[in-house]
Write a protein that holds these residues in place. Structure first.
Motif, PDB file in Angstrom:
ATOM      1  N   GLN A 200       0.833  -1.184  -0.087  1.00 16.12           N
ATOM      2  CA  GLN A 200       0.186  -0.052  -0.138  1.00 16.12           C
ATOM      3  C   GLN A 200       0.910   1.306  -0.090  1.00 16.12           C
ATOM      4  O   GLN A 200       0.516   2.127  -0.577  1.00 16.12           O
ATOM      5  CB  GLN A 200      -0.805  -0.015   1.059  1.00 16.12           C
ATOM      6  CG  GLN A 200      -1.984  -0.989   1.155  1.00 16.12           C
ATOM      7  CD  GLN A 200      -2.932  -0.943   2.309  1.00 16.12           C
ATOM      8  OE1 GLN A 200      -2.585  -0.256   3.267  1.00 16.12           O
ATOM      9  NE2 GLN A 200      -4.005  -1.723   2.293  1.00 16.12           N
ATOM     10  N   THR A 201       1.992   1.232   0.787  1.00 12.04           N
ATOM     11  CA  THR A 201       2.850   2.402   0.692  1.00 12.04           C
ATOM     12  C   THR A 201       3.548   2.416  -0.489  1.00 12.04           C
ATOM     13  O   THR A 201       3.423   3.705  -1.165  1.00 12.04           O
ATOM     14  CB  THR A 201       3.952   2.303   2.016  1.00 12.04           C
ATOM     15  OG1 THR A 201       3.218   2.117   3.123  1.00 12.04           O
ATOM     16  CG2 THR A 201       5.021   3.517   1.897  1.00 12.04           C
ATOM     17  N   TRP A 204       0.865   4.140  -2.797  1.00  7.66           N
ATOM     18  CA  TRP A 204       0.648   5.532  -2.616  1.00  7.66           C
ATOM     19  C   TRP A 204       1.963   6.354  -3.136  1.00  7.66           C
ATOM     20  O   TRP A 204       1.963   7.468  -3.727  1.00  7.66           O
ATOM     21  CB  TRP A 204       0.747   5.905  -1.095  1.00  7.66           C
ATOM     22  CG  TRP A 204      -0.560   5.605  -0.450  1.00  7.66           C
ATOM     23  CD1 TRP A 204      -1.160   4.720   0.342  1.00  7.66           C
ATOM     24  CD2 TRP A 204      -1.923   6.531  -1.027  1.00  7.66           C
ATOM     25  NE1 TRP A 204      -2.305   4.753   0.523  1.00  7.66           N
ATOM     26  CE2 TRP A 204      -2.760   6.088  -0.355  1.00  7.66           C
ATOM     27  CE3 TRP A 204      -1.798   7.831  -1.537  1.00  7.66           C
ATOM     28  CZ2 TRP A 204      -3.878   6.689  -0.321  1.00  7.66           C
ATOM     29  CZ3 TRP A 204      -2.989   8.324  -1.818  1.00  7.66           C
ATOM     30  CH2 TRP A 204      -4.157   7.916  -0.977  1.00  7.66           C
ATOM     31  N   VAL A 207       1.439   6.252  -6.910  1.00  6.34           N
ATOM     32  CA  VAL A 207       0.228   7.500  -7.356  1.00  6.34           C
ATOM     33  C   VAL A 207       1.060   8.993  -7.157  1.00  6.34           C
ATOM     34  O   VAL A 207       0.758   9.730  -8.100  1.00  6.34           O
ATOM     35  CB  VAL A 207      -0.862   7.443  -6.290  1.00  6.34           C
ATOM     36  CG1 VAL A 207      -1.773   8.540  -6.423  1.00  6.34           C
ATOM     37  CG2 VAL A 207      -1.508   6.106  -6.636  1.00  6.34           C
ATOM     38  N   ILE A 208       1.768   9.217  -6.013  1.00  4.48           N
ATOM     39  CA  ILE A 208       2.317  10.475  -5.833  1.00  4.48           C
ATOM     40  C   ILE A 208       3.294  10.885  -7.087  1.00  4.48           C
ATOM     41  O   ILE A 208       3.276  11.949  -7.729  1.00  4.48           O
ATOM     42  CB  ILE A 208       2.935  10.759  -4.673  1.00  4.48           C
ATOM     43  CG1 ILE A 208       1.973  10.544  -3.480  1.00  4.48           C
ATOM     44  CG2 ILE A 208       3.967  11.862  -4.472  1.00  4.48           C
ATOM     45  CD1 ILE A 208       2.663  10.559  -1.809  1.00  4.48           C
TER      46      ILE A 208
END
Length: 468
Positions: A200-201, A204, A207-208
Motif C-alpha cells: 500500500q505504501t 501511494w 500514485v504520488i
C-alpha cells in the motif's frame, strides 16, 4: 527529438529516478522494520512461553516432591510419581513427559507407544539429536529447548518449545512443552500484514510519483504552448519587419532613382536635345554646341557617381575587393561626413581571410549599429574595433551616448526588432552577440568563431590591409 522534448525528459527523468530511489529506500526500510518487529514479537512470545513452561515444570516438581523427598526409591513410589505427572495436563497438547538420563522414555501420556523405548539416538528431520539436547539442558540445571516433534492432535511434525529439569535423586528428566505452529501462523499473519502495508505504501508512492510526473509534463506542455505562441508572435513580427524593411528599401531606391538619377538623366536628355536642335538649325556653328555637350558629360558623371553611391549602399564593393576593415573605414567616412559624428575604426590581431557570410554579417552589424547611434544615441564619438582573436573574429561598436534600457527594449515586442535581427544574424553563424548600455554609453560586441577551412574563400586580400 526536439529540444523542448529533451528539456521535458531531463525534467521528468530525474524526478522519476528520485521517486524510484525513494520507493526502494522506503521498501527496504519497511522490510527491515517488519523483520525487526517480527523478531521482537517472536522473542517476546517465546520468552513468555518459556516462563509459562517453567512455571508448569515447577508445578510438576512440587507435585512429586513429597515422593522424591521421602527417600524411597522402590518401583511403587516411582510409579505413583509417574501417575501423578500423567494426570497433570493443560489441554489436548499440554502434557508432561518423563525420561531417564540415558534416553529411555518412562512416561508419555499422549504417545504411550514410546514408553520403554530407548530414544537416545532419535533425530528429527533436520538431523538434530532431540533427546540428547533435552537431557543436556536438564543436566545443566534446566532450560528451554526448541525442536521438532509429532503433534498428538494432528499427527504432524511441528516446532515445539520444551522446558526440562532433572530429578537427580531418581535419575529422571521431567519436562513439558508447547507447540509453536500457532506461533508460526501468527507470525505469518504478521508478515502478510506487513507486506500488505508495504504494498500500500508503494502504491501511494507510485500514485504520488505519477501525479508529480503528470504535473511536470503538464507544466512543460503549458510552457511549450506558451513558448510556441510567443515564438509564433515573434516570427509574425519578424516577417512583418522583413516585409516592411523590403518595402522601405524599395521606397528608398525608388526615391533615389526618381529624385536623383532620373532627374539627372532628364536633365542630360534636355541638354542633348538642345544641342541636337542647335546642330539642326545651324550645322556650321559646331563651336556653339561644344559647351552644351560638356555640360551633358558633367551631368552624366554625376549620374555615374549617384549609381555608384546607390550600389555601395546595397553592397559595398570594398567588402569584396579590399576586405572588411577597408569597408568599415569607408562606411565610417561616409557616416562621419553626413552626421557630424567622430568615428574611429581600429584593427587588432593578425588579419586573416573571412568567409563571405561572416564578413557581410559583421559589416551589416556595424552599419546598423552606426545608424542607430546616429538616430538615437545622441553621441559625439564612436569607436569601431575589429579584432582578430585566436579563436574568433570580434567586432565592437562603442559610443558615448546616453544609452538605453536593454532588457526593456528586448521585452517590448514593438521595439528592439533591429537588435533582435542582429542577434539572430549572429546566432545563425554560431556566434555570440552581447550589448551593454548605460548612462556612459552603449557597447555592442559581435563575435564569430573561426570558420572551417573549406568555408573560407581563397581571396588573398579579403581580410583587408593592416592599420598603419
Amino acid at each position: 527529438m526536439k529540444l523542448r522534448q529533451k528539456i521535458l525528459l531531463l525534467a521528468v527523468a530525474p524526478l522519476a529516478v528520485a521517486m524510484l530511489g525513494i520507493a526502494l529506500a522506503v521498501r527496504f526500510q519497511a522490510t527491515q522494520l517488519a523483520q525487526h518487529e517480527r523478531a521482537l514479537v517472536e522473542a517476546a512470545y517465546l520468552q513468555s512461553k518459556e516462563t509459562e513452561l517453567r512455571h508448569y515444570v515447577e508445578l510438576a516438581q512440587s507435585a512429586i516432591a513429597p515422593l522424591v523427598r521421602s527417600g524411597r526409591t522402590d518401583a511403587a513410589t516411582r510409579q505413583a510419581a509417574m501417575e501423578a505427572l500423567a494426570r497433570l495436563d493443560y489441554g489436548p497438547d499440554g502434557y508432561f513427559f518423563l525420561y531417564d538420563l540415558h534416553g529411555r522414555n518412562l512416561m508419555h501420556p499422549r504417545q504411550p507407544e514410546l514408553v520403554g523405548q530407548d530414544l537416545w539416538t532419535l533425530r528429527d528431520p533436520q538431523g538434530a539429536l532431540t533427546i540428547q539436547q533435552l537431557i543436556a539442558a536438564a543436566k545443566g540445571g534446566g532450560g528451554a529447548v526448541r525442536y521438532l516433534w509429532r503433534k498428538p492432535s494432528s499427527q504432524q511434525l511441528a516446532p515445539k518449545l520444551g522446558y526440562v529439569v532433572a530429578v537427580p535423586e531418581w535419575g529422571w528428566m521431567v519436562g513439558t512443552g508447547i507447540y509453536l505452529d500457532d506461533v508460526e501462523s501468527t507470525l505469518r499473519q504478521l508478515d502478510a500484514r506487513a507486506e500488505t502495508d508495504i504494498r500500500q505504501t508503494m502504491a501511494w508512492i507510485g500514485v504520488i510519483a505519477g501525479i508529480s510526473i503528470l504535473l511536470v509534463a503538464a507544466s512543460g506542455l503549458a510552457l511549450n504552448v506558451s513558448e510556441h505562441r510567443e515564438a509564433d508572435a515573434k516570427l509574425r513580427q519578424l516577417a512583418q519587419r522583413v516585409v516592411q524593411s523590403q518595402e522601405e528599401e524599395r521606397a528608398r531606391l525608388s526615391r533615389e532613382l526618381h529624385d536623383g538619377i532620373s532627374q539627372l538623366l532628364v536633365s542630360v536628355k534636355l541638354v542633348l536635345e538642345t544641342a541636337t536642335n542647335r546642330l539642326r538649325l545651324a550645322p556650321a556653328e559646331g563651336a556653339a554646341v561644344a559647351p552644351v555637350l560638356g555640360m551633358a558629360l558633367n551631368r552624366l558623371d554625376t549620374v555615374f557617381n549617384e549609381v555608384r553611391r546607390v550600389a555601395r549602399n546595397l553592397r559595398p564593393a570594398l567588402l569584396d575587393d579590399l576586405g572588411l576593415y577597408a569597408a568599415l573605414q569607408h562606411l565610417a567616412r561616409e557616416m562621419q561626413g553626413g552626421s557630424g559624428l567622430e568615428i574611429a575604426v581600429t584593427q587588432s590581431g593578425t588579419p586573416r581571410e573571412l568567409p563571405d557570410e561572416q564578413a557581410t554579417a559583421l559589416f551589416r552589424i556595424a552599419q546598423e549599429a552606426l545608424t542607430n547611434v546616429e538616430r538615437h544615441a545622441g553621441a559625439r564619438r564612436v569607436v569601431v574595433a575589429l579584432a582578430f582573436d585566436a579563436d574568433a573574429t570580434r567586432l565592437t561598436v562603442r559610443d558615448d551616448g546616453h544609452g538605453f534600457d536593454v532588457a526593456r527594449m528586448q521585452e517590448d515586442p514593438q521595439r528592439g526588432i533591429g537588435l533582435r535581427n542582429l542577434r539572430e544574424r549572429i546566432a545563425a553563424l554560431c556566434g555570440q552577440f552581447d550589448i551593454v548600455s548605460g548612462m556612459g554609453g552603449t557597447q555592442l560586441v559581435a563575435s564569430l568563431p573561426l570558420a572551417r577551412p573549406a568555408a573560407i574563400a581563397h581571396d588573398p586580400v579579403s581580410a583587408g590591409p593592416s592599420p598603419s
